[in-house]
Design an enzyme around this catalytic site. Structure first.
Site, PDB file in Angstrom:
ATOM      1  N   HIS A  26       3.859   6.285  -3.761  1.00 21.86           N
ATOM      2  CA  HIS A  26       4.130   4.990  -4.491  1.00 21.86           C
ATOM      3  C   HIS A  26       4.985   3.851  -3.279  1.00 21.86           C
ATOM      4  O   HIS A  26       4.927   2.909  -3.096  1.00 21.86           O
ATOM      5  CB  HIS A  26       5.157   4.951  -5.715  1.00 21.86           C
ATOM      6  CG  HIS A  26       4.479   5.694  -6.710  1.00 21.86           C
ATOM      7  ND1 HIS A  26       4.930   6.993  -7.159  1.00 21.86           N
ATOM      8  CD2 HIS A  26       3.865   5.355  -7.711  1.00 21.86           C
ATOM      9  CE1 HIS A  26       4.117   7.455  -8.252  1.00 21.86           C
ATOM     10  NE2 HIS A  26       3.533   6.165  -8.582  1.00 21.86           N
TER      11      HIS A  26
ATOM     12  N   ALA B  50       8.632   7.324 -11.754  1.00 27.57           N
ATOM     13  CA  ALA B  50       8.522   8.930 -11.053  1.00 27.57           C
ATOM     14  C   ALA B  50       8.074   8.605  -9.648  1.00 27.57           C
ATOM     15  O   ALA B  50       7.052   9.411  -9.357  1.00 27.57           O
ATOM     16  CB  ALA B  50       7.838   9.833 -11.968  1.00 27.57           C
ATOM     17  N   LEU B  51       8.670   7.652  -8.944  1.00 22.71           N
ATOM     18  CA  LEU B  51       7.959   7.344  -7.674  1.00 22.71           C
ATOM     19  C   LEU B  51       8.352   8.410  -6.758  1.00 22.71           C
ATOM     20  O   LEU B  51       9.213   9.079  -6.698  1.00 22.71           O
ATOM     21  CB  LEU B  51       8.764   6.173  -7.304  1.00 22.71           C
ATOM     22  CG  LEU B  51       8.901   5.078  -8.118  1.00 22.71           C
ATOM     23  CD1 LEU B  51       9.499   3.651  -7.556  1.00 22.71           C
ATOM     24  CD2 LEU B  51       7.396   4.649  -8.684  1.00 22.71           C
ATOM     25  N   HIS B  52       6.960   8.576  -6.026  1.00 24.28           N
ATOM     26  CA  HIS B  52       7.002   9.455  -4.777  1.00 24.28           C
ATOM     27  C   HIS B  52       6.733   8.671  -3.544  1.00 24.28           C
ATOM     28  O   HIS B  52       6.375   7.511  -3.610  1.00 24.28           O
ATOM     29  CB  HIS B  52       6.348  10.609  -5.038  1.00 24.28           C
ATOM     30  CG  HIS B  52       4.724  10.312  -5.520  1.00 24.28           C
ATOM     31  ND1 HIS B  52       3.937   9.498  -4.708  1.00 24.28           N
ATOM     32  CD2 HIS B  52       4.363  10.272  -6.876  1.00 24.28           C
ATOM     33  CE1 HIS B  52       2.764   9.264  -5.487  1.00 24.28           C
ATOM     34  NE2 HIS B  52       3.052   9.788  -6.637  1.00 24.28           N
TER      35      HIS B  52
ATOM     36  N   LYS C 266      -6.042   7.043  -4.095  1.00 25.42           N
ATOM     37  CA  LYS C 266      -5.984   7.995  -4.752  1.00 25.42           C
ATOM     38  C   LYS C 266      -6.760   8.050  -6.150  1.00 25.42           C
ATOM     39  O   LYS C 266      -7.430   9.161  -6.538  1.00 25.42           O
ATOM     40  CB  LYS C 266      -4.460   8.749  -5.032  1.00 25.42           C
ATOM     41  CG  LYS C 266      -4.511  10.046  -5.529  1.00 25.42           C
ATOM     42  CD  LYS C 266      -3.364  10.074  -6.541  1.00 25.42           C
ATOM     43  CE  LYS C 266      -3.479  11.586  -7.199  1.00 25.42           C
ATOM     44  NZ  LYS C 266      -3.014  11.234  -8.616  1.00 25.42           N
TER      45      LYS C 266
ATOM     46  N   ARG D  77       2.422  13.685 -11.597  1.00 23.80           N
ATOM     47  CA  ARG D  77       2.487  14.916 -12.405  1.00 23.80           C
ATOM     48  C   ARG D  77       2.990  16.319 -11.539  1.00 23.80           C
ATOM     49  O   ARG D  77       2.840  17.276 -12.291  1.00 23.80           O
ATOM     50  CB  ARG D  77       1.156  15.043 -12.937  1.00 23.80           C
ATOM     51  CG  ARG D  77       0.783  13.830 -14.106  1.00 23.80           C
ATOM     52  CD  ARG D  77      -0.392  13.976 -14.610  1.00 23.80           C
ATOM     53  NE  ARG D  77      -0.653  13.215 -15.511  1.00 23.80           N
ATOM     54  CZ  ARG D  77      -0.975  11.792 -15.383  1.00 23.80           C
ATOM     55  NH1 ARG D  77      -1.478  11.452 -14.417  1.00 23.80           N
ATOM     56  NH2 ARG D  77      -0.920  10.928 -16.699  1.00 23.80           N
TER      57      ARG D  77
ATOM     58  N   MET E  43       3.745   3.400 -12.686  1.00 21.81           N
ATOM     59  CA  MET E  43       4.367   4.117 -14.045  1.00 21.81           C
ATOM     60  C   MET E  43       5.637   5.039 -13.753  1.00 21.81           C
ATOM     61  O   MET E  43       6.078   5.813 -14.486  1.00 21.81           O
ATOM     62  CB  MET E  43       3.233   5.178 -14.825  1.00 21.81           C
ATOM     63  CG  MET E  43       1.876   4.344 -15.113  1.00 21.81           C
ATOM     64  SD  MET E  43       1.036   5.191 -16.345  1.00 21.81           S
ATOM     65  CE  MET E  43       0.602   6.717 -15.496  1.00 21.81           C
TER      66      MET E  43
ATOM     67  N   SER F 106       1.401  13.126  -6.695  1.00 21.64           N
ATOM     68  CA  SER F 106       1.417  12.663  -8.063  1.00 21.64           C
ATOM     69  C   SER F 106       2.393  12.979  -8.801  1.00 21.64           C
ATOM     70  O   SER F 106       3.146  13.831  -8.639  1.00 21.64           O
ATOM     71  CB  SER F 106       0.066  13.333  -8.723  1.00 21.64           C
ATOM     72  OG  SER F 106       0.099  13.156 -10.138  1.00 21.64           O
TER      73      SER F 106
ATOM     74  N   GLN G 290      -3.075   3.925 -22.226  1.00 19.29           N
ATOM     75  CA  GLN G 290      -4.067   4.461 -21.302  1.00 19.29           C
ATOM     76  C   GLN G 290      -3.847   5.971 -21.201  1.00 19.29           C
ATOM     77  O   GLN G 290      -4.677   6.777 -20.614  1.00 19.29           O
ATOM     78  CB  GLN G 290      -3.618   3.969 -19.652  1.00 19.29           C
ATOM     79  CG  GLN G 290      -2.558   4.571 -18.992  1.00 19.29           C
ATOM     80  CD  GLN G 290      -2.513   3.683 -17.666  1.00 19.29           C
ATOM     81  OE1 GLN G 290      -2.221   2.685 -17.535  1.00 19.29           O
ATOM     82  NE2 GLN G 290      -2.506   4.841 -16.779  1.00 19.29           N
TER      83      GLN G 290
HETATM   84  P1  AMP Z   1       0.854   5.783 -11.046  1.00 21.33           P
HETATM   85  O1  AMP Z   1       2.331   5.489 -11.099  1.00 21.33           O
HETATM   86  O2  AMP Z   1       0.506   7.128 -10.961  1.00 21.33           O
HETATM   87  O3  AMP Z   1       0.197   4.815 -12.157  1.00 21.33           O
HETATM   88  O4  AMP Z   1       0.273   5.135  -9.618  1.00 21.33           O
HETATM   89  C1  AMP Z   1       0.779   3.916  -9.531  1.00 21.33           C
HETATM   90  C2  AMP Z   1      -0.039   3.500  -8.145  1.00 21.33           C
HETATM   91  O5  AMP Z   1       0.350   4.436  -7.265  1.00 21.33           O
HETATM   92  C3  AMP Z   1      -1.467   3.323  -8.224  1.00 21.33           C
HETATM   93  O6  AMP Z   1      -2.038   2.397  -7.420  1.00 21.33           O
HETATM   94  C4  AMP Z   1      -1.811   4.701  -7.530  1.00 21.33           C
HETATM   95  O7  AMP Z   1      -3.119   4.909  -7.143  1.00 21.33           O
HETATM   96  C5  AMP Z   1      -0.732   4.888  -6.372  1.00 21.33           C
HETATM   97  N1  AMP Z   1      -0.723   6.556  -6.087  1.00 21.33           N
HETATM   98  C6  AMP Z   1      -0.306   7.263  -6.627  1.00 21.33           C
HETATM   99  N2  AMP Z   1      -0.332   8.386  -6.064  1.00 21.33           N
HETATM  100  C7  AMP Z   1      -0.746   8.140  -4.877  1.00 21.33           C
HETATM  101  C8  AMP Z   1      -0.801   8.693  -3.431  1.00 21.33           C
HETATM  102  N3  AMP Z   1      -0.361   9.982  -3.464  1.00 21.33           N
HETATM  103  N4  AMP Z   1      -1.182   7.948  -2.347  1.00 21.33           N
HETATM  104  C9  AMP Z   1      -1.120   6.801  -2.712  1.00 21.33           C
HETATM  105  N5  AMP Z   1      -1.273   6.069  -3.779  1.00 21.33           N
HETATM  106  C10 AMP Z   1      -0.810   6.498  -4.713  1.00 21.33           C
END
Ligand code: AMP
Length: 280
Positions: free
Chosen positions: A33, A28-30, A148, A186, A26, A184, A60
């Protein structure tokens, strides 16, 4: 690296791309990601295509305020994708993913009964629906997800199994800040005092898990131990704290097989989750 906004154009590009490995996000990559993208790069090897999707999936979200506040630093995200060796990035415009009169949705009805599925109505329907669409759009032969979101990973594996989706699902361990907080998108919304308090989540889970070598097996005791750490916070509000079976994700009273202690809660309006394995 090619950035594509139109889902149909993305689908056509992927169809002729050969082996595609997908990383749905989604934005806001860290570092969490980025670790997924690096893993995808390894899996795709030299000749395969790494595709990343950046889409804040409205269906969602159970709280409109959470959707509205979701960070969208697109320029930085695209630079990060490029740096990590992504080949294709899908960035669908609002409205491009769903017909206004869409009438099909994917529902998982067992693994999503508890934890986030119980406290975020409709959340996993939204996740399954968008993830299946992304699988179909990308023609991916493999996709990488973070552990996670372990309930999400389990639900997606179940969807792939039950619907015979021809894709390998690869889980990647949680990437954490140096103080233990799970990364995260967030986290940037946490107030400074909340961010300072937030390592408590991981510490609460570890304090509970550390009872295992002493022979503790009662789910209630693990929950109570973690809850004591969490309620000592002047800021954190627990949403759920539960021990579930690692495979079925159903609540257990005693740890006889691998289980998971999972938690979710709020700092203000910011909802965080974390979990820890309990292996007897
Ligand atoms: P999101 O952008 O939060 O929907 O996450 C996208 C993908 O990145 C999902 O498969 C998450 O499980 C994964 N993800 C998010 N945070 C982490 C993290 N701290 N470590 C590993 N994978 C992550």
């Amino acid at each position: 690296m090619q950035v594509i906004e139109d889902p149909t154009a993305f689908q056509q590009t992927c169809r002729s791309a050969g082996r595609v490995v997908l990383v749905p996000t989604m934005g806001a990559l860290h570092e969490g990601h980025l670790a997924l993208i690096r893993r995808a790069r390894e899996v795709a090897a030299g000749e395969g295509t790494v595709a990343v999707s950046i889409f804040v999936n409205p269906i969602q979200f159970d709280r409109p305020g959470d959707l509205a506040a979701y960070p969208k630093p697109l320029e930085a995200d695209l630079a990060a994708c490029e740096k990590e060796g992504a080949d294709l990035v899908l960035v669908p415009k609002d409205g491009a993913m769903y017909a206004a009169d869409r009438s099909i949705s994917i529902t998982e009805s067992l693994l999503s009964k508890h934890l986030c599925g119980a406290t975020r109505p409709g959340h996993f329907d939204g996740v399954c629906t968008v993830v299946l669409k992304l699988f179909l759009l990308s023609h991916a032969t493999a996709a990488v997800f973070g552990e996670k979101d372990f309930q999400q990973l389990a639900v997606i594996r179940r969807m792939v199994r039950d619907l015979n989706v021809p894709i390998d699902i690869i889980g990647h361990p949680t990437i954490r800040e140096s103080d233990g907080l799970a990364m995260s998108s967030r986290n940037v919304r946490l107030l400074p005092e909340h961010r300072r308090d937030a390592p408590r989540l991981r510490q609460a889970l570890i304090a509970a898990r550390d009872l295992l070598p002493y022979g503790e097996r009662s789910a209630a005791t693990f929950v109570e131990t973690a809850r004591r750490h969490l309620t000592a916070s002047p800021f954190f509000r627990v949403d759920y704290l539960e021990v579930v079976d690692a495979e079925t994700l159903q609540p257990v009273a005693a740890i006889q097989r691998p289980a998971v202690l999972a938690l979710a809660g709020f700092y203000g309006e910011v909802r965080l989750i974390d979990h820890i394995g309990l292996h007897p």
